[in-house]
Design an enzyme around this catalytic site. Structure first.
Site, PDB file in Angstrom:
ATOM      1  N   ASP A   1       0.853  -1.194   0.000  1.00 44.86           N
ATOM      2  CA  ASP A   1       0.000   0.000   0.000  1.00 44.86           C
ATOM      3  C   ASP A   1       0.888   1.243   0.000  1.00 44.86           C
ATOM      4  O   ASP A   1       1.587   1.496   0.971  1.00 44.86           O
ATOM      5  CB  ASP A   1      -0.892  -0.063   1.260  1.00 44.86           C
ATOM      6  CG  ASP A   1      -1.650   1.238   1.508  1.00 44.86           C
ATOM      7  OD1 ASP A   1      -1.798   2.031   0.556  1.00 44.86           O
ATOM      8  OD2 ASP A   1      -2.087   1.437   2.660  1.00 44.86           O
TER       9      ASP A   1
ATOM     10  N   ASN B   1      -0.166   4.489  -0.341  1.00 45.73           N
ATOM     11  CA  ASN B   1      -0.739   5.770   0.092  1.00 45.73           C
ATOM     12  C   ASN B   1      -1.404   5.719   1.468  1.00 45.73           C
ATOM     13  O   ASN B   1      -2.106   6.650   1.852  1.00 45.73           O
ATOM     14  CB  ASN B   1      -1.732   6.293  -0.959  1.00 45.73           C
ATOM     15  CG  ASN B   1      -2.896   5.332  -1.166  1.00 45.73           C
ATOM     16  OD1 ASN B   1      -2.979   4.299  -0.496  1.00 45.73           O
ATOM     17  ND2 ASN B   1      -3.785   5.660  -2.076  1.00 45.73           N
TER      18      ASN B   1
ATOM     19  N   ASP C   1      -3.894   4.030   2.693  1.00 51.29           N
ATOM     20  CA  ASP C   1      -5.339   3.846   2.903  1.00 51.29           C
ATOM     21  C   ASP C   1      -5.670   2.428   3.371  1.00 51.29           C
ATOM     22  O   ASP C   1      -6.839   2.072   3.497  1.00 51.29           O
ATOM     23  CB  ASP C   1      -6.136   4.208   1.639  1.00 51.29           C
ATOM     24  CG  ASP C   1      -5.854   3.267   0.478  1.00 51.29           C
ATOM     25  OD1 ASP C   1      -5.015   2.346   0.638  1.00 51.29           O
ATOM     26  OD2 ASP C   1      -6.461   3.444  -0.596  1.00 51.29           O
TER      27      ASP C   1
ATOM     28  N   ASP D   1      -1.874  -1.248  -3.711  1.00 44.72           N
ATOM     29  CA  ASP D   1      -2.144  -0.515  -4.951  1.00 44.72           C
ATOM     30  C   ASP D   1      -0.994  -0.699  -5.944  1.00 44.72           C
ATOM     31  O   ASP D   1       0.038  -1.300  -5.626  1.00 44.72           O
ATOM     32  CB  ASP D   1      -2.406   0.970  -4.640  1.00 44.72           C
ATOM     33  CG  ASP D   1      -1.355   1.553  -3.712  1.00 44.72           C
ATOM     34  OD1 ASP D   1      -0.164   1.311  -3.974  1.00 44.72           O
ATOM     35  OD2 ASP D   1      -1.719   2.220  -2.716  1.00 44.72           O
TER      36      ASP D   1
ATOM     37  N   ASP E   1      -5.399 -10.970 -15.027  1.00 41.74           N
ATOM     38  CA  ASP E   1      -6.491 -11.867 -14.697  1.00 41.74           C
ATOM     39  C   ASP E   1      -7.659 -11.530 -15.619  1.00 41.74           C
ATOM     40  O   ASP E   1      -8.038 -10.363 -15.749  1.00 41.74           O
ATOM     41  CB  ASP E   1      -6.902 -11.666 -13.228  1.00 41.74           C
ATOM     42  CG  ASP E   1      -7.257 -12.969 -12.555  1.00 41.74           C
ATOM     43  OD1 ASP E   1      -8.102 -13.689 -13.101  1.00 41.74           O
ATOM     44  OD2 ASP E   1      -6.688 -13.261 -11.485  1.00 41.74           O
TER      45      ASP E   1
ATOM     46  N   ASP F   1      -9.987 -16.808 -15.322  1.00 43.02           N
ATOM     47  CA  ASP F   1     -10.795 -17.190 -14.162  1.00 43.02           C
ATOM     48  C   ASP F   1     -11.908 -18.170 -14.549  1.00 43.02           C
ATOM     49  O   ASP F   1     -12.667 -17.896 -15.490  1.00 43.02           O
ATOM     50  CB  ASP F   1     -11.420 -15.900 -13.596  1.00 43.02           C
ATOM     51  CG  ASP F   1     -12.048 -16.090 -12.238  1.00 43.02           C
ATOM     52  OD1 ASP F   1     -11.300 -16.302 -11.283  1.00 43.02           O
ATOM     53  OD2 ASP F   1     -13.291 -16.006 -12.136  1.00 43.02           O
TER      54      ASP F   1
ATOM     55  N   GLU G   1      -7.987 -21.341 -15.407  1.00 44.22           N
ATOM     56  CA  GLU G   1      -8.385 -21.917 -14.117  1.00 44.22           C
ATOM     57  C   GLU G   1      -9.598 -22.812 -14.358  1.00 44.22           C
ATOM     58  O   GLU G   1     -10.607 -22.349 -14.901  1.00 44.22           O
ATOM     59  CB  GLU G   1      -8.742 -20.806 -13.130  1.00 44.22           C
ATOM     60  CG  GLU G   1      -8.967 -21.364 -11.733  1.00 44.22           C
ATOM     61  CD  GLU G   1      -9.929 -20.551 -10.871  1.00 44.22           C
ATOM     62  OE1 GLU G   1      -9.869 -20.687  -9.652  1.00 44.22           O
ATOM     63  OE2 GLU G   1     -10.755 -19.792 -11.429  1.00 44.22           O
TER      64      GLU G   1
ATOM     65  N   HIS H   1      -4.541 -17.190  -3.991  1.00 41.89           N
ATOM     66  CA  HIS H   1      -5.409 -16.337  -3.177  1.00 41.89           C
ATOM     67  C   HIS H   1      -6.687 -17.037  -2.728  1.00 41.89           C
ATOM     68  O   HIS H   1      -7.459 -16.460  -1.961  1.00 41.89           O
ATOM     69  CB  HIS H   1      -5.753 -15.073  -3.965  1.00 41.89           C
ATOM     70  CG  HIS H   1      -6.598 -15.388  -5.180  1.00 41.89           C
ATOM     71  ND1 HIS H   1      -6.125 -16.107  -6.246  1.00 41.89           N
ATOM     72  CD2 HIS H   1      -7.885 -15.106  -5.466  1.00 41.89           C
ATOM     73  CE1 HIS H   1      -7.087 -16.255  -7.139  1.00 41.89           C
ATOM     74  NE2 HIS H   1      -8.173 -15.652  -6.691  1.00 41.89           N
ATOM     75  N   ASP H   2      -6.944 -18.259  -3.235  1.00 36.60           N
ATOM     76  CA  ASP H   2      -8.154 -18.999  -2.854  1.00 36.60           C
ATOM     77  C   ASP H   2      -7.850 -20.163  -1.917  1.00 36.60           C
ATOM     78  O   ASP H   2      -8.768 -20.899  -1.553  1.00 36.60           O
ATOM     79  CB  ASP H   2      -8.828 -19.593  -4.104  1.00 36.60           C
ATOM     80  CG  ASP H   2      -9.418 -18.535  -5.012  1.00 36.60           C
ATOM     81  OD1 ASP H   2      -9.786 -17.453  -4.521  1.00 36.60           O
ATOM     82  OD2 ASP H   2      -9.495 -18.801  -6.231  1.00 36.60           O
TER      83      ASP H   2
HETATM   84  C1  NOJ Z   1     -11.950 -17.974  -9.032  1.00 38.61           C
HETATM   85  C2  NOJ Z   1     -11.138 -16.908  -8.344  1.00 38.61           C
HETATM   86  O1  NOJ Z   1      -9.830 -17.371  -8.191  1.00 38.61           O
HETATM   87  C3  NOJ Z   1     -11.828 -16.604  -7.048  1.00 38.61           C
HETATM   88  O2  NOJ Z   1     -11.061 -15.782  -6.205  1.00 38.61           O
HETATM   89  C4  NOJ Z   1     -13.155 -15.963  -7.368  1.00 38.61           C
HETATM   90  O3  NOJ Z   1     -13.885 -15.780  -6.175  1.00 38.61           O
HETATM   91  C5  NOJ Z   1     -13.978 -16.823  -8.317  1.00 38.61           C
HETATM   92  N1  NOJ Z   1     -13.214 -17.414  -9.382  1.00 38.61           N
HETATM   93  C6  NOJ Z   1     -15.049 -16.013  -8.953  1.00 38.61           C
HETATM   94  O4  NOJ Z   1     -14.476 -15.088  -9.858  1.00 38.61           O
END
Ligand code: NOJ
Length: 568
Positions: free
Chosen positions: A23, A25, A27, A31, A100, A208, A266, A339-340
């Site tokens: 980050d 700035n 907040d 970013d 993405d 995605d 994905e 990230h999932d």
């Molecule tokens: C897969 C993404 O990796 C995930 O973070 C997202 O919530 C879902 N697709 C919906 O876009």
């Protein structure tokens, strides 16, 4: 930046989740300028490609995976000028950027959906999936949804729109309506947008849930196995026109462009046989897919919150099958986390006593497989899952909705919380740990999600420059891929498939063979290598303990991993 036609096979990709990376700035939200300030860190790590999770304008219902404008930048993250500056900074250092691409759905605030929702006569009505209530049921009544499909974020996959009396489909949140890829105008608009980003200079796309874009237009009900909602996935995962759509996209977007752009799809639920079709270069679809088998082995039949212990035998069998299945045609992507997913070292390793050793072991094992490895931000430091104290600590829509609906359905709140602690996506989304300061060097303000308190010990400042660090080990596995063709191109052979704690395999290319041995346990363990005598004089090229010990029936220390090389 090498222009070798195979550059993407020799490359390592680093995923940035911009909201949680840096980050600039104050907040509390990461970013683009924050990323620009950290580009030298990525260059020092040695990665070749950066995958940026979505930075487009978005109401942030799903942290940017709900896009309201595909051709701009979310103001919280910066603007197109910042983006171009980042692209230049990355290219100047010989790296590339992959965007993405989220085109299974848009945000409900995207102008396409706003138009579509304006009424049945809208020219864009058919850009989304609108359907009347189930025959014989009053529109809007419970259970009157057009199909029984559950959404990935709890509840039905349909939202009722009182003004038109119809429902729209959303496989994810109700703010993520699914685009109707049957409509050629939708496809044309998406391809045009993709070309616009490529013209701007980006180097490819991570797509995605791209295997969900082709739905069976009959939209049949799904089987009900748990709870009251049905599983619609057989009707939208790898659906009837998926290969046609990806080939069309390839022809319309990628063909005729100079060089090779990187594409990774994905694909939840994809099988090995399907993946061969998706990634066979002759079919011109995508370079590689993200499959989900190895990150589902510790879940039971009721899905990700249904916890099961992970067995190394299952992990080896699964990854081994993917290696064998894509050996002749196609290509694998390799990942432990993103990230999932929860943090790799907490899930597959030991985030306590052997955190450092097991983080290095995981890097060694993954990066020595055949395929393109992905590093998720912080993995290169051995970042761990977070100590979430209670339900209010979670930010992710999936976790928040799951807690609410599971508890409302009568599940024990403590068990629901226990599962969230292990599996919530927020484990991956706590701020990147740059240093030991109160904001972890991520932000001078109040971070949007709490910093993991272990940042005082686990952080980049403490590791860069330390030859024994997890970071240094990641540098070494990346450098090995760049220097040793057997890492990118060698054949893969699994060894000791029935050993419950040792993960062992060879990679063979021309006159070189690599042997990888890893002990997935906190006890010393023997790795009875076949043809042991042939390895007597082999060179130890990588290890995660100060000194290796290339002896017979190699005895591996807790969470020890070694890579040997011999030349014929
Ligand atoms: C897969 C993404 O990796 C995930 O973070 C997202 O919530 C879902 N697709 C919906 O876009």
């Amino acid at each position: 930046m090498t222009d070798h036609p195979d550059w993407w096979k020799r490359s390592v990709v680093y995923q940035i989740y911009p909201r949680s990376f840096a980050d600039s700035n104050g907040d509390g939200i990461g970013d683009l300028r924050g990323i620009i300030e950290r580009v030298d860190y990525l260059a020092a790590l040695g990665v070749d490609v950066i995958w940026l999770s979505p930075v487009y304008p978005s109401p942030q219902d799903d942290n940017g995976y709900d896009i309201s404008d595909y051709q701009d930048i979310e103001p919280v993250f910066g603007n197109l000028g910042d983006f171009d500056e980042l692209l230049t900074a990355v290219h100047d250092r010989g790296m590339r950027i992959v965007m993405d691409l989220v085109v299974n759905h848009t945000s409900d605030e995207h102008s396409w959906f706003v138009d579509s929702r304006s009424g049945p006569d809208s020219p864009r009505r058919d850009w989304y999936w609108w359907r009347p209530a189930r025959a014989g049921m009053p529109a809007g009544a419970p259970g009157a949804e057009p199909t029984n499909w559950g959404s990935f974020f709890s509840g039905p996959a349909w939202e009722f729109d009182p003004s038109s009396g119809e429902y729209y489909l959303h496989l994810f949140s109700r703010k993520q309506p699914d685009l109707n890829w049957e409509n050629p105008d939708v496809r044309r608009a998406v391809y045009e947008m993709m070309r616009w980003w490529l013209d701007r200079g980006v180097d490819g796309f991570r797509m995605d849930v791209i295997n969900m874009i082709s739905k069976d237009p009959a939209l049949p009900d799904g089987a009900v196995t748990h709870g009251v909602l049905g599983d619609g996935s057989p009707h939208f995962q790898c659906g009837p026109r998926i290969h046609e759509f990806l080939q069309e996209m390839h022809a319309q977007v990628f063909d005729g462009r100079p060089g090779h752009l990187l594409t990774v799809g994905e694909m939840p639920g994809v099988t090995v046989d399907e993946a061969v079709l998706f990634t066979d270069p002759a079919r011109r679809e995508v370079d590689m897919v993200f499959q989900f088998e190895h990150v589902s082995l510790d879940s039971g039949p009721a899905g990700k919150w249904d916890l099961r212990p992970l067995r190394l035998l299952d992990l080896k069998a699964s990854l081994g099958r993917w290696q064998a299945g894509l050996a002749e045609r196609g290509w694998n992507s390799l990942y432990w986390d993103n990230h999932d997913q929860p943090r790799a070292v907490s899930r597959f390793g030991d985030d306590g006593r052997y955190r450092i050793e097991s983080a290095k072991l995981l890097a060694t094992v993954l990066h020595l497989h055949r395929g393109t490895p992905y590093i998720y931000q912080g993995e290169e430091l051995g970042m761990t899952n977070a100590p979430f104290a209670g339900p209010d600590d979670f930010r992710d829509i999936e976790s928040v909705n799951h807690y609410r609906t599971a508890v409302a359905a009568g599940q024990d709140p403590d068990s629901v919380l226990a599962a969230l602690r292990l599996r919530s996506r927020d484990n991956a989304r706590t701020p990147m740990q740059w240093d030991a300061s109160p904001g972890a060097g991520f932000s001078t303000g109040q971070p949007w999600i709490a910093v993991n308190p272990n940042h005082v010990e686990i952080n980049a400042a403490a590791q860069t420059g330390d030859p024994e660090s997890v970071f240094a080990h990641y540098q070494a596995v990346i450098a090995l891929r760049h220097a040793e063709p057997a890492v990118a191109h060698g054949d893969f052979t699994m060894l000791l498939p029935d050993d419950p704690v040792i993960y062992a395999f060879t990679r063979h290319f021309e006159a070189t063979t690599l042997l990888v041995l890893a002990n997935f346990s906190a006890e010393s363990a023997a790795a009875p290598v076949p043809e042991e005598s042939e390895w007597a004089a082999a060179e130890l090229v990588l290890g995660n303990y100060p000194a290796g010990d290339p002896t017979s029936s190699v005895l591996l220390r807790p969470w020890e991993a070694r890579v040997y090389r011999r030349r014929r």
